[in-house]
Design an enzyme around this catalytic site. Sequence first.
Site, PDB file in Angstrom:
ATOM      1  N   SER A  13      17.362  36.814   4.380  1.00  0.00           N
ATOM      2  CA  SER A  13      16.270  37.610   4.949  1.00  0.00           C
ATOM      3  C   SER A  13      16.409  37.592   6.465  1.00  0.00           C
ATOM      4  CB  SER A  13      14.937  36.959   4.550  1.00  0.00           C
ATOM      5  OG  SER A  13      13.867  37.489   5.312  1.00  0.00           O
ATOM      6  N   TYR A  28       8.223  30.805   2.796  1.00  0.00           N
ATOM      7  CA  TYR A  28       9.276  31.820   2.634  1.00  0.00           C
ATOM      8  C   TYR A  28      10.338  31.653   3.726  1.00  0.00           C
ATOM      9  CZ  TYR A  28      11.332  36.493   1.969  1.00  0.00           C
ATOM     10  OH  TYR A  28      12.194  37.534   1.741  1.00  0.00           O
TER      11      TYR A  28
HETATM   12  P1  NAP Z   1      10.679  42.284  -5.776  1.00  0.00           P
HETATM   13  O1  NAP Z   1      10.713  43.664  -6.291  1.00  0.00           O
HETATM   14  O2  NAP Z   1       9.392  41.548  -5.756  1.00  0.00           O
HETATM   15  O3  NAP Z   1      11.787  41.460  -6.558  1.00  0.00           O
HETATM   16  C1  NAP Z   1      11.715  40.097  -6.802  1.00  0.00           C
HETATM   17  C2  NAP Z   1      12.443  39.787  -8.102  1.00  0.00           C
HETATM   18  O4  NAP Z   1      12.450  38.360  -8.284  1.00  0.00           O
HETATM   19  C3  NAP Z   1      11.735  40.395  -9.296  1.00  0.00           C
HETATM   20  O5  NAP Z   1      12.654  41.175 -10.048  1.00  0.00           O
HETATM   21  C4  NAP Z   1      11.265  39.196 -10.103  1.00  0.00           C
HETATM   22  O6  NAP Z   1      11.449  39.326 -11.496  1.00  0.00           O
HETATM   23  C5  NAP Z   1      12.176  38.079  -9.635  1.00  0.00           C
HETATM   24  N1  NAP Z   1      11.485  36.805  -9.822  1.00  0.00           N
HETATM   25  C6  NAP Z   1      10.377  36.379  -9.204  1.00  0.00           C
HETATM   26  N2  NAP Z   1      10.003  35.186  -9.705  1.00  0.00           N
HETATM   27  C7  NAP Z   1      10.892  34.871 -10.669  1.00  0.00           C
HETATM   28  C8  NAP Z   1      11.035  33.785 -11.570  1.00  0.00           C
HETATM   29  N3  NAP Z   1      10.169  32.756 -11.584  1.00  0.00           N
HETATM   30  N4  NAP Z   1      12.064  33.804 -12.438  1.00  0.00           N
HETATM   31  C9  NAP Z   1      12.929  34.849 -12.473  1.00  0.00           C
HETATM   32  N5  NAP Z   1      12.852  35.901 -11.638  1.00  0.00           N
HETATM   33  C10 NAP Z   1      11.839  35.912 -10.763  1.00  0.00           C
HETATM   34  O7  NAP Z   1      11.154  42.260  -4.265  1.00  0.00           O
HETATM   35  P2  NAP Z   1      12.559  42.552  -3.562  1.00  0.00           P
HETATM   36  O8  NAP Z   1      12.241  42.967  -2.189  1.00  0.00           O
HETATM   37  O9  NAP Z   1      13.441  43.391  -4.387  1.00  0.00           O
HETATM   38  O10 NAP Z   1      13.154  41.069  -3.455  1.00  0.00           O
HETATM   39  C11 NAP Z   1      14.462  40.731  -3.846  1.00  0.00           C
HETATM   40  C12 NAP Z   1      15.014  39.681  -2.856  1.00  0.00           C
HETATM   41  O11 NAP Z   1      15.156  40.275  -1.575  1.00  0.00           O
HETATM   42  C13 NAP Z   1      14.118  38.467  -2.676  1.00  0.00           C
HETATM   43  O12 NAP Z   1      14.898  37.295  -2.584  1.00  0.00           O
HETATM   44  C14 NAP Z   1      13.452  38.752  -1.343  1.00  0.00           C
HETATM   45  O13 NAP Z   1      13.043  37.577  -0.686  1.00  0.00           O
HETATM   46  C15 NAP Z   1      14.593  39.415  -0.607  1.00  0.00           C
HETATM   47  N6  NAP Z   1      14.227  40.185   0.577  1.00  0.00           N
HETATM   48  C16 NAP Z   1      13.435  41.290   0.493  1.00  0.00           C
HETATM   49  C17 NAP Z   1      13.131  41.998   1.644  1.00  0.00           C
HETATM   50  C18 NAP Z   1      12.278  43.243   1.635  1.00  0.00           C
HETATM   51  O14 NAP Z   1      11.971  43.750   2.719  1.00  0.00           O
HETATM   52  N7  NAP Z   1      11.894  43.744   0.509  1.00  0.00           N
HETATM   53  C19 NAP Z   1      13.609  41.574   2.886  1.00  0.00           C
HETATM   54  C20 NAP Z   1      14.392  40.427   2.941  1.00  0.00           C
HETATM   55  C21 NAP Z   1      14.713  39.746   1.779  1.00  0.00           C
HETATM   56  P3  NAP Z   1      10.245  39.789 -12.462  1.00  0.00           P
HETATM   57  O15 NAP Z   1       9.745  41.053 -11.916  1.00  0.00           O
HETATM   58  O16 NAP Z   1      10.921  39.896 -13.784  1.00  0.00           O
HETATM   59  O17 NAP Z   1       9.220  38.678 -12.381  1.00  0.00           O
END
Ligand code: NAP
Length: 254
Positions: free
Chosen positions: A146, A159
Amino acid sequence: MSFHLDYFSLKGKTALVTGARTGIGQAISVGLAAAGAHLILVGHQDNMQETQNKITELQGTYETFLIDLSDVENLKSNLQPILDKYKIDILVNNAGIIYREPAAAHDVQQWNRVLDVNINSVFTLCQTIGNQMIANKSGKIINIASLLSFQGGINVPSYTASKHAVAGLTKALANEWASHNIQVNAIAPGYISTNNTEALRNDEERSKSILERIPAGRWGQADDLAGTAVFLASRASDYVSGHVLVVDGGWMGR
Ligand code: NAP
């Protein structure tokens, strides 16, 4: 042999992506499938249909496994059925959660949950699948970091701590495993429009100030991460090791 475009192809490779149901994990899964990989979709909730449909549309193949990554204690045994069936070439540690609360009021249980999903499970996944890769003398690991692997963030101390740890772990494993022909790298997404950032986009003031700092003049879309993931999963990046690659529309350069 000199460079060939096929170096980007993932035909014949098996890729495991965590958090494949939504957002960045879905986009990376579909991107890797488009490049030819067979996908192991790891999710938490039993409705991975959208990701599965997108892969099927590309004539791609997948298998889905439901594993709760917050259950770190049982994670190794929960991964065993996957290891028994597959030789994993590419591991993408994407699943992650965020808890927004100032440090002074940060709930300790939530702190622990964020660290369990965002870093403790990532270590166990890297160790368990990394051992298979060491035995196979090749592998690609991509951790999703991130901008908060570099910056402090606002009201998200658990986080931020977890994502700094993801960057550190990436470099530590890269040092240990490069000699085994395993490349460990990370992608640090900027502000991407997914569930993770919904609260920010709903906050008019925060949303405006974020947008003003992004040189590209727009929030990122999950698909913006797919090409970088394909590169880091492919032979084209065989000499890239221990790198945290920002994909942020220019945010960090500002
Ligand atoms: P998201 O749509 O909320 O995706 C998060 C994913 O993590 C979901 O598919 C969820 O699965 C899974 N997850 C959460 N808890 C879990 C658990 N206990 N066991 C298994 N799976 C679990 O958000 P996203 O933005 O795509 O995030 C993906 C990654 O990118 C994360 O590591 C986040 O920190 C990182 N990131 C995002 C951003 C941004 O701006 N969006 C920026 C920097 C980094 P379920 O839905 O099946 O629960």
